[in-house]
Design an enzyme around this catalytic site. Structure first.
Site, mmCIF file in Angstrom:
data_model
loop_
_atom_site.group_PDB
_atom_site.id
_atom_site.type_symbol
_atom_site.label_atom_id
_atom_site.label_comp_id
_atom_site.label_asym_id
_atom_site.label_seq_id
_atom_site.Cartn_x
_atom_site.Cartn_y
_atom_site.Cartn_z
ATOM 1 N N PRO A 2 27.116 6.136 28.346
ATOM 2 C CG PRO A 2 28.865 5.997 29.865
ATOM 3 C CD PRO A 2 28.505 5.699 28.449
ATOM 4 C CD GLU A 3 23.542 9.930 25.977
ATOM 5 O OE1 GLU A 3 23.794 11.148 26.063
ATOM 6 O OE2 GLU A 3 23.696 9.277 24.943
ATOM 7 C CG HIS A 91 37.894 -4.505 29.495
ATOM 8 N ND1 HIS A 91 38.758 -4.466 28.421
ATOM 9 C CD2 HIS A 91 37.052 -5.541 29.254
ATOM 10 C CE1 HIS A 91 38.453 -5.436 27.570
ATOM 11 N NE2 HIS A 91 37.427 -6.107 28.055
ATOM 12 N NE ARG A 109 32.424 0.024 21.760
ATOM 13 C CZ ARG A 109 31.446 0.489 21.005
ATOM 14 N NH1 ARG A 109 30.244 0.637 21.518
ATOM 15 N NH2 ARG A 109 31.667 0.833 19.750
ATOM 16 N NE ARG A 154 20.849 25.627 14.392
ATOM 17 C CZ ARG A 154 21.764 24.923 15.052
ATOM 18 N NH1 ARG A 154 21.720 23.606 15.044
ATOM 19 N NH2 ARG A 154 22.696 25.526 15.751
#
Ligand SMILES: [Zn+2]
Length: 274
Positions: A2-3, A91, A109, A154
């Protein structure tokens, strides 16, 4: 995984059930997540009203009188509205029981998290998991100036800088490739070498890409209030991601795939310049 768009849609999905409502019971069937669920947590939160359902990065924050419940979906987590009598499946590890409905946290997970931040420990945004996060992409202060200033010196490629999360949160692997394509920036360009003007285009492109993902997610939800599928990503019509060898939608040049920091990057060698 999930983002940010999935987590934000989850937040919008649970808000009507939780905001202003009493959490009657927290049922923890499994304590072992990325960090263990504190054993005393069900006793602490039972009977408390959720004042707001907020989000910072990929953390959902349920604010209550005596503290904040922190929820992270990890690699595979989802929240689902269920009937209180529905038997938990494999789960289905944690239930949040409200008068308005029961939310069930499913996480095969177990990289997710259910944590507690007591109010006496200070502002929630100072919590060690949140204090060092980059700016929110929809914060008006996320702009060309901020990207330019924070990247001077950077040498790291811009794509990895986006993924790093210390400058801006929520630009996951797919969204990084898509945003750089929209901005016309080659993914290997050292972050410190990109001009102020091009960073303006990148900030806009990040917001456009995430907005598309939010819109697609917002229209596909019903029972699931968050990412439920294996892919974890909402279906955005990718311009470059996972399109290696296919013609660029703008110039027809074959899209290329490279690996940066063990993550796949897709780009158009003609539309995107260093
Ligand atoms: Zn192209």
């Amino acid at each position: 995984m999930p983002e940010l768009p999935e987590v934000e849609v989850t937040r919008r999905g649970i808000a009507p059930t939780v905001e202003g409502h009493v959490l009657r019971r927290l049922v923890v069937r499994e304590h072992r997540f990325r960090w263990p669920v504190p054993a005393e947590l069900p006793a602490i939160v039972a009977g408390q009203t959720v004042r707001s359902a907020a989000r910072r990065g990929k953390y959902l924050l349920l604010e209550m009188a005596s503290g904040t419940l922190i929820l992270h979906l990890g690699m595979s987590g989802s929240l689902r509205h269920v009937h209180p009598d529905e038997a938990p499946r494999l789960h289905d590890h944690v239930d949040f029981v409200f008068d308005t409905g029961t939310l069930r946290f499913h996480d095969p997970r177990r990289f997710g998290a259910v944590l507690w931040h007591p109010a006496e420990d200070g502002p929630i945004l100072q919590h060690k998991l949140l204090a060092n996060l980059g700016i929110e992409p929809f914060d008006p202060a996320f702009d060309a100036d901020l990207l330019f200033r924070r990247t001077r010196g950077r040498t790291q490629p811009v794509k990895q800088t986006l993924l790093g999360g210390d400058i801006v949160v929520g630009v996951g692997n797919i969204y990084a490739s898509e945003s750089l394509f929209r901005a016309g920036i080659h993914p290997t360009t050292p972050a410190g070498r990109i001009s102020l003007k091009r960073y303006g285009r990148l900030a806009d492109a990040v917001r456009e890409t995430l907005t598309l993902a939010l819109e697609s997610g917002g229209s596909t939800l019903r029972d699931y209030v968050g990412a439920g599928g294996e892919s974890g990503y909402f279906q955005i019509e990718a311009r470059v991601y996972d399109r290696a060898g296919l013609p660029c939608r703008v110039c027809a040049t074959p899209i290329r795939r490279i690996v940066q920091g063990q993550r796949a990057t897709y780009f158009c060698p003609r539309c995107q310049r260093g």
